[in-house]
Design a protein around this motif. Structure first.
Motif, PDB file in Angstrom:
ATOM      1  N   PRO A  83     -19.096 -72.469 -29.609  1.00 17.70           N
ATOM      2  CA  PRO A  83     -18.565 -72.108 -30.922  1.00 17.70           C
ATOM      3  C   PRO A  83     -17.088 -71.701 -30.827  1.00 17.70           C
ATOM      4  CG  PRO A  83     -20.459 -70.737 -30.334  1.00 17.70           C
ATOM      5  CD  PRO A  83     -20.140 -71.580 -29.165  1.00 17.70           C
ATOM      6  N   GLU A 133     -18.555 -68.613 -38.301  1.00 11.89           N
ATOM      7  CA  GLU A 133     -19.765 -69.043 -39.011  1.00 11.89           C
ATOM      8  C   GLU A 133     -19.485 -69.236 -40.496  1.00 11.89           C
ATOM      9  OE1 GLU A 133     -22.463 -65.893 -38.107  1.00 11.89           O
ATOM     10  OE2 GLU A 133     -22.883 -66.660 -36.103  1.00 11.89           O
ATOM     11  N   ASP A 136     -17.971 -65.446 -33.220  1.00 12.92           N
ATOM     12  CA  ASP A 136     -18.046 -66.894 -33.419  1.00 12.92           C
ATOM     13  C   ASP A 136     -17.806 -67.177 -34.894  1.00 12.92           C
ATOM     14  OD1 ASP A 136     -18.752 -67.032 -30.769  1.00 12.92           O
ATOM     15  OD2 ASP A 136     -20.868 -67.434 -31.140  1.00 12.92           O
TER      16      ASP A 136
END
Length: 173
Positions: free
Chosen positions: A50, A139, A137
């Motif tokens: 990611p 998202e 990460d």
């Protein structure tokens, strides 16, 4: 004197007679060799790394730079990968003229973690132009992935106070 050692030499000479042994068969591991099935393909192809945002801390934008595809990119576009290496799966393409947020880099500096909207542009709707409290990460609602740094041209920094590109360089859409 030679006759005195003769009885001891006979068993030694007879021990040397027999079936020859393959020297390589008796050395190394006894584990059978691993044969990869043709459908396994490249083991790295399925990896996903990611893109991380907030790398510089809570006082800076989640992604600090904006880049665009260089004019010399192959076929006028660059491939977006799921991880920062060539065998990783392709998740998208960015045509020439596309802009995107640059959020992170690979350890070897050869790959950039980028975030872009579906139209291939750096958009405020991606939510990375403002600071985030901690590294994490990405998202968000936009697409993200990894592109080769050699095919990217840096366009502008992102002003963390306003979430827009620096003055006199362009307007964030």
């Amino acid at each position: 004197m030679a006759l005195r050692f003769a009885p001891a030499l006979v068993p030694l000479l007879l021990a040397g007679c027999g079936e020859p042994q393959d020297r390589n068969a008796s050395y190394g591991s006894t584990t059978p060799r691993y044969e990869r099935a043709p459908e396994d393909g490249n083991l790295l192809a399925g990896n996903v790394t990611p893109v991380r945002v907030g790398e510089l801390g809570p006082n800076f934008s989640a992604c600090n730079s904006i880049g665009e595809v260089r004019e010399r990119a192959v076929d006028g576009a660059i491939q977006v990968r799921a991880a920062p290496f060539e065998p990783a799966g392709q998740t998208g393409r960015l045509p020439s003229g596309s802009t995107f947020f640059i959020c992170s880099r690979s350890l070897d500096q050869r790959w950039l973690g980028v975030v872009y909207d579906r139209s291939g542009q750096a958009s405020r709707a991606c939510g990375v132009s403002a600071p985030v409290p901690a590294r994490r990460d990405y998202e968000g609602p936009c697409d993200s992935g990894w592109v080769p740094s050699a095919q990217v041209r840096l366009v502008a920094p992102v002003d963390s106070s306003t979430g827009e590109m620096s003055q006199n360089i362009g307007e964030l859409k």
